[in-house]
Design a protein around this motif. Structure first.
Motif, mmCIF file in Angstrom:
data_model
loop_
_atom_site.group_PDB
_atom_site.id
_atom_site.type_symbol
_atom_site.label_atom_id
_atom_site.label_comp_id
_atom_site.label_asym_id
_atom_site.label_seq_id
_atom_site.Cartn_x
_atom_site.Cartn_y
_atom_site.Cartn_z
ATOM 1 N N MET A 227 42.946 55.708 26.120
ATOM 2 C CA MET A 227 43.475 54.657 26.989
ATOM 3 C C MET A 227 42.636 54.560 28.264
ATOM 4 N N GLN A 228 42.242 55.697 28.827
ATOM 5 C CA GLN A 228 41.389 55.685 30.020
ATOM 6 C C GLN A 228 40.039 55.018 29.711
ATOM 7 N N MET A 229 39.485 55.352 28.569
ATOM 8 C CA MET A 229 38.204 54.768 28.173
ATOM 9 C C MET A 229 38.348 53.255 27.965
ATOM 10 N N LEU A 230 39.436 52.855 27.326
ATOM 11 C CA LEU A 230 39.682 51.431 27.097
ATOM 12 C C LEU A 230 39.844 50.699 28.429
ATOM 13 N N GLU A 231 40.578 51.259 29.354
ATOM 14 C CA GLU A 231 40.768 50.646 30.668
ATOM 15 C C GLU A 231 39.431 50.518 31.398
ATOM 16 N N ARG A 232 38.585 51.546 31.303
ATOM 17 C CA ARG A 232 37.266 51.519 31.944
ATOM 18 C C ARG A 232 36.405 50.414 31.311
ATOM 19 N N GLU A 233 36.423 50.330 29.977
ATOM 20 C CA GLU A 233 35.660 49.293 29.284
ATOM 21 C C GLU A 233 36.158 47.894 29.659
ATOM 22 N N MET A 234 37.477 47.731 29.742
ATOM 23 C CA MET A 234 38.046 46.430 30.098
ATOM 24 C C MET A 234 37.668 46.053 31.531
ATOM 25 N N ALA A 235 37.684 47.013 32.436
ATOM 26 C CA ALA A 235 37.289 46.748 33.824
ATOM 27 C C ALA A 235 35.821 46.341 33.886
ATOM 28 N N GLU A 236 34.982 47.005 33.102
ATOM 29 C CA GLU A 236 33.551 46.672 33.065
ATOM 30 C C GLU A 236 33.352 45.268 32.481
ATOM 31 N N MET A 237 34.073 44.935 31.427
ATOM 32 C CA MET A 237 33.973 43.604 30.824
ATOM 33 C C MET A 237 34.426 42.532 31.819
ATOM 34 N N ASP A 238 35.490 42.820 32.571
ATOM 35 C CA ASP A 238 35.987 41.877 33.565
ATOM 36 C C ASP A 238 34.944 41.673 34.666
ATOM 37 N N GLU B 13 31.694 42.041 34.347
ATOM 38 C CA GLU B 13 30.604 41.260 33.755
ATOM 39 C C GLU B 13 30.993 39.790 33.625
ATOM 40 N N ARG B 14 32.231 39.520 33.251
ATOM 41 C CA ARG B 14 32.711 38.145 33.121
ATOM 42 C C ARG B 14 32.658 37.433 34.469
ATOM 43 N N LYS B 15 33.097 38.110 35.526
ATOM 44 C CA LYS B 15 33.070 37.518 36.867
ATOM 45 C C LYS B 15 31.635 37.273 37.317
ATOM 46 N N LEU B 16 30.728 38.200 37.038
ATOM 47 C CA LEU B 16 29.326 38.045 37.390
ATOM 48 C C LEU B 16 28.719 36.857 36.647
ATOM 49 N N ARG B 17 29.041 36.741 35.354
ATOM 50 C CA ARG B 17 28.551 35.613 34.553
ATOM 51 C C ARG B 17 29.067 34.289 35.121
#
Length: 156
Positions: free
Chosen positions: A21-32, A34-38
């Motif tokens: 769950m911690q890893m998933l939350e970290r991945e989701m935060a990173e994706m978010d 990247e999405r904002k940067l894009r």
């Protein structure tokens, strides 16, 4: 290795499920992130395109061209890249320029067309030459177009 005094050696370790769950939350935060940067990059490109297509060449942009030419002359060069823009802003996404089609100026629009027309009016009669080239190929496709102003002597 430093000792951690807050660590309870008798406590049960975090569960595998909690680690996932911690890893998933970290991945989701990173994706978010990247999405904002894009989204920011897409907005910058949209703003650039709007400026490019709707506004006219400014006196400041003309002054930049003059400074680039003066700098190149000072460096002993006979050519300078004086303008660049995304090839996607050509009517054919830069294909005619990339293929050295003699009708490439017909694909220009916005400020690029205005720069070309200014060259035809002011530069060409003064002996300058202008060429357009694709200057990068991100992902293997034409990226940016560069306008190169040349004042070299004619070859014999």
């Amino acid at each position: 290795m430093p000792e951690n005094k807050d660590l309870d050696p008798n406590a049960a370790p975090i569960s595998a499920s909690q680690l996932r769950m911690q890893m998933l939350e970290r991945e989701m935060a990173e994706m978010d992130k990247e999405r904002k940067l894009r989204a920011v990059q897409e907005q910058k490109l949209a703003d650039l395109a709007a400026d490019f297509l709707e506004k006219h060449v400014s006196e400041e942009e003309i002054a930049v061209v003059r400074r680039l030419v003066a700098s190149a002359v000072k460096a002993g060069k006979f050519e300078a890249m004086v303008y660049s823009f995304p090839s996607s802003l050509c009517t054919d996404s830069g294909r005619a320029i990339n293929n050295a089609d003699r009708d490439w100026p017909e694909t220009l629009q916005g400020k690029a067309r205005e720069f070309y027309e200014r060259y035809q009016t002011f530069g060409k009669p003064q002996g300058y030459k202008l060429k357009a080239m694709i200057i990068n190929f991100p992902g293997g496709v034409p990226g940016d177009v560069g306008f190169f102003l040349d004042w070299s002597p004619d070859r014999v």
